[in-house]
Scaffold this motif. Structure first.
Motif, PDB file in Angstrom:
ATOM      1  N   PRO A   1      -2.736   2.594   6.315  1.00  0.00           N
ATOM      2  CA  PRO A   1      -1.343   2.239   6.050  1.00  0.00           C
ATOM      3  C   PRO A   1      -0.350   3.296   6.516  1.00  0.00           C
ATOM      4  CG  PRO A   1      -2.394   2.975   4.047  1.00  0.00           C
ATOM      5  CD  PRO A   1      -3.442   2.965   5.109  1.00  0.00           C
TER       6      PRO A   1
ATOM      7  N   ASP B   1       3.436  -2.785   3.917  1.00  0.00           N
ATOM      8  CA  ASP B   1       2.491  -3.888   4.085  1.00  0.00           C
ATOM      9  C   ASP B   1       1.939  -3.843   5.506  1.00  0.00           C
ATOM     10  OD1 ASP B   1       4.688  -4.699   5.495  1.00  0.00           O
ATOM     11  OD2 ASP B   1       4.913  -6.613   4.484  1.00  0.00           O
TER      12      ASP B   1
ATOM     13  N   MET C   1      -7.192  -5.499  -5.215  1.00  0.00           N
ATOM     14  CA  MET C   1      -5.866  -5.405  -4.621  1.00  0.00           C
ATOM     15  C   MET C   1      -5.087  -6.617  -5.126  1.00  0.00           C
ATOM     16  SD  MET C   1      -4.542  -5.194  -0.700  1.00  0.00           S
ATOM     17  CE  MET C   1      -5.383  -3.654  -0.482  1.00  0.00           C
TER      18      MET C   1
ATOM     19  N   GLY D   1      -2.672   5.171   0.342  1.00  0.00           N
ATOM     20  CA  GLY D   1      -3.560   4.203   0.977  1.00  0.00           C
ATOM     21  C   GLY D   1      -4.073   3.138   0.036  1.00  0.00           C
ATOM     22  N   GLN D   2      -3.703   3.183  -1.235  1.00  0.00           N
ATOM     23  CA  GLN D   2      -4.186   2.209  -2.212  1.00  0.00           C
ATOM     24  C   GLN D   2      -3.081   1.224  -2.563  1.00  0.00           C
ATOM     25  OE1 GLN D   2      -7.371   2.115  -3.285  1.00  0.00           O
ATOM     26  NE2 GLN D   2      -7.780   3.819  -1.902  1.00  0.00           N
ATOM     27  N   GLY D   3      -3.482   0.082  -3.075  1.00  0.00           N
ATOM     28  CA  GLY D   3      -2.539  -0.939  -3.466  1.00  0.00           C
ATOM     29  C   GLY D   3      -1.754  -0.537  -4.699  1.00  0.00           C
TER      30      GLY D   3
ATOM     31  N   LYS E   1      -3.867  -0.099  -8.833  1.00  0.00           N
ATOM     32  CA  LYS E   1      -5.047  -0.955  -8.938  1.00  0.00           C
ATOM     33  C   LYS E   1      -6.013  -0.381  -9.963  1.00  0.00           C
ATOM     34  CE  LYS E   1      -7.673   1.245  -5.312  1.00  0.00           C
ATOM     35  NZ  LYS E   1      -8.910   1.442  -6.008  1.00  0.00           N
TER      36      LYS E   1
ATOM     37  N   SER F   1      -2.530  -8.465  -0.805  1.00  0.00           N
ATOM     38  CA  SER F   1      -3.527  -8.833   0.198  1.00  0.00           C
ATOM     39  C   SER F   1      -3.033 -10.001   1.046  1.00  0.00           C
ATOM     40  CB  SER F   1      -4.863  -9.155  -0.459  1.00  0.00           C
ATOM     41  OG  SER F   1      -4.754 -10.277  -1.296  1.00  0.00           O
TER      42      SER F   1
ATOM     43  N   LEU G   1       0.844  -1.187   0.000  1.00  0.00           N
ATOM     44  CA  LEU G   1       0.000   0.000   0.000  1.00  0.00           C
ATOM     45  C   LEU G   1       0.879   1.237   0.000  1.00  0.00           C
ATOM     46  CD1 LEU G   1      -2.453  -1.156   2.795  1.00  0.00           C
ATOM     47  CD2 LEU G   1      -2.810  -1.280   0.321  1.00  0.00           C
TER      48      LEU G   1
END
Length: 161
Positions: free
Chosen positions: A157, A81, A134, A101-103, A128, A139, A61
């Motif tokens: 995160p 992670d 994700m 905050g996003q993958g 993503k 994940s 993330l």
């Protein structure tokens, strides 16, 4: 030379050619492999040896508050992670879906040490493609760290150094 001996030589020659072919194919395949690591794989308790000067992928993330623009349309950010983090530098245009905050999955190599920390130099950044997606490896890493919350929500995160 008997027919039996001729067949034996033919089989030996075929085995040598087949062996050389397989060796060449495996060598070519090895150079194109790109392994995936999480930040915990690199700096955490499950530390795996990262091949030097080899293209790898790091996923996790994007740490909140870590995205900073640098000179010449560059950007630096941290991938986490939720247990460990890796600092990343990227030169180029980020994908539209890149957010804190996003993958994200980055592909590149580790650069020289900068103040004791190795900086990951990304050549490619993959974000993503929708709100719920994700990467499976990301994940899995978050689930392994015990910070995954079912229902698509996860802990914020933020990781301190």
């Amino acid at each position: 030379m008997t027919a039996k001996r001729r067949r034996l030589y033919l089989l030996i020659a075929a085995a040598i050619i087949l062996g050389l072919s397989v060796t060449l194919i495996l060598n070519a395949f090895r150079d194109s492999l790109v392994f995936f690591y999480t930040p915990s794989d690199i700096v955490g308790a499950t530390k795996k040896p990262v091949p030097q000067d080899r293209m790898i992928r790091i996923g996790g993330l994007v740490e909140e508050g870590s995205v900073k623009k640098t000179k010449n349309a560059g950007v630096s950010f941290a991938i986490t992670d939720l247990s460990n983090r890796i600092d990343v530098r990227y030169q180029g245009i980020l994908p539209d879906l890149f957010r804190e905050g996003q993958g994200v999955v980055t592909q590149g190599k580790f650069g020289p040490d900068q103040g004791g920390n190795k900086m990951f130099i990304a050549h490619e950044v993959l974000a993503k493609h929708d709100e719920t997606y994700m990467p499976k490896e990301v994940s899995d890493a978050i689930k392994k760290s015990g910070k995954w919350q079912e229902g698509g929500k996860r802990a914020t995160p933020k990781v301190s150094k």
